[in-house]
Write an enzyme that holds these catalytic residues in place. Sequence first.
Site, PDB file in Angstrom:
ATOM      1  N   SER A  23     -61.318  32.083  66.062  1.00 47.17           N
ATOM      2  CA  SER A  23     -62.110  33.239  66.479  1.00 47.17           C
ATOM      3  C   SER A  23     -63.385  33.431  65.667  1.00 47.17           C
ATOM      4  CB  SER A  23     -61.260  34.506  66.438  1.00 47.17           C
ATOM      5  OG  SER A  23     -60.620  34.658  65.193  1.00 47.17           O
TER       6      SER A  23
ATOM      7  N   HIS B 269     -59.368  33.198  72.909  1.00 43.81           N
ATOM      8  CA  HIS B 269     -60.792  32.964  73.191  1.00 43.81           C
ATOM      9  C   HIS B 269     -61.022  31.781  74.130  1.00 43.81           C
ATOM     10  CE1 HIS B 269     -62.078  35.894  70.169  1.00 43.81           C
ATOM     11  NE2 HIS B 269     -60.996  35.503  69.519  1.00 43.81           N
TER      12      HIS B 269
ATOM     13  N   LYS C 221     -60.259  40.190  76.411  1.00 44.49           N
ATOM     14  CA  LYS C 221     -61.477  39.471  76.032  1.00 44.49           C
ATOM     15  C   LYS C 221     -62.105  38.891  77.296  1.00 44.49           C
ATOM     16  CE  LYS C 221     -60.116  39.172  71.311  1.00 44.49           C
ATOM     17  NZ  LYS C 221     -59.114  38.671  70.403  1.00 44.49           N
TER      18      LYS C 221
END
Length: 408
Positions: A178, A206, A260
Site C-alpha cells: 500500500s 489495492h 477502495k
Amino acid sequence: MPFSCLADELKQRDADGLLRRRRVLQSPQGARVRVDGEDVLSFCSNDYLGLANHPALVEAACAGAQRFGVGAGASHLVTGHTAVHHELEQKLAEFTGLPEALLFSTGYMANLGVVTALLGRCDALFADKLNHASLNDAALLSRATMTRYPHADLAVLERQLAASTARRKLVVSDAVFSMDGDIAPVPELLALCEKYDAWLLLDDAHGFGVLGKTGRGVLEHFSSRLTPHPSYTTFHATSRVESRNPPQVGRIIYMATLGKVAGVFGAFVAGAPELVAWLVQAARSYVYTTATPPLLAAALLASLRVIEAEAWRRERLAELVGVLRQGLQLQRWQLMPSETPIQPLLIGSSQDAVRVSESLRQRGILVPAIRPPTVPQGTARLRITLSAAHSVVDVQQLVDALRQLENE
Ligand SMILES: *Cc1c(COP(=O)(O)O)cnc(C)c1O
C-alpha cells in the site's frame, strides 16, 4: 487518573512533527475536492477507478435504501443477512473465479477474522515486513508465532518455512503493497506454500478492480502462471498456462476490500467452500458484528457491473501512470518502481517530505507525505495515487509543480 499524561505525549508528537491531523472534506471524492474550504487537485484517495461518486452507484444505493431501509438491524447470523448481501457474495465469487465469498464489514475486520479463525497458539504465521497494519494486528490477536521476512525476500521466507514445525502455517502478504505500489511475487509465494504445505493469505486491497485485464485482481494479473484447483470450475477458464508446473490456487485465501477501488465500503474473503464455511462459524469479527447496510451491497452490485463494463477506466489509469513516470524523471527524488496507481516519490527525510507536500498544497495540489513509522526511517515519501477521474492535464500539472520544486 488524570489525562494530563496524554496531553504531554500529544505535545511531544507535535514537537516531533508527527502529530496526525484530519482534513475536513466538503465534497464527494474525485480528482478535484473541496478540503478545509479550499478547492484542490487531489492525488490522495484510493478511489483509483473514480467510482466513489459514480451516478450508477449512487442510484443503486438510493434504490437499495428504498427497498431495505438504511440499517441491517442484526448480524449476518441472526437476521441481518439480506437477499442483496447474498447476491453480492455470489457475484464476488463469480467475479474473482473462486468457489465462494464471504462479506465482512471492513478489510481490517476481514483480516482479523480470517487469521484468528485459522490460527491459534500452536501455529505459525509468516509475514512480509511491509504488510498492512491490520495483518500484523491480526497475527498478534491470533497468538500464533509471527515471523516477518524482509520485503518480498523468498529465500528468507523459504528458510523460515523449512525451519517451522508448527501444526499450521500461514503465509500472509499484501498483493499490492500500500505504501510502495509494487506487486507481491504471488506464483513464487504459492509455490513455496505448496512445498511446505502452508496456506497463503493475499490481501488484494489495492489490486481488486485494477489488476488484470478485466480488473479481477492479482490472481488475474498472474493467471498465466497459476492453475485453478480441480474443483474450481470457474477460475479464469480462458487463461493460458505457460509454465510447466504452475502452482494451484487451491490453498489461497483471497481477501479484498470494497471501499477502495470498488468505491463503496466493506471487504470480502474468497476461497474454498470449507474455508468460507469455517469463517462463518469461527471468524469473530464476522459473527459478533452488525451486517453492513444492505444499501451498500446494492451499490456494490452496481460497482461490479461498472468495473466489468467500463474497461476505459483501467486503460486511462495505465495511460496516466505512463504520463507520470515519463514526466517525473528527477535528479534528487526517485519514483519508486511501480506499475500500479500507487506511485510513491521517495524524498528521504520526514521534514523534506512534509515541506514538499506543503509547497504542493500552496499550489492547490494535495499529495500526502508518508513518514515513519508508517514507512521505514529515511524513506519518507509523497504517496501519489492516480485515478481514472484524473485527466492527462491534471497529471501534467503535478509533474510541472514537482519539477519546479525540485530546483528550488
Ligand atoms: C485499506 C487496507 C485494509 C483495510 O481495509 P478497510 O476496508 O479500509 O478496513 C487492509 N489491507 C490493506 C492492504 C489496505 O490497504
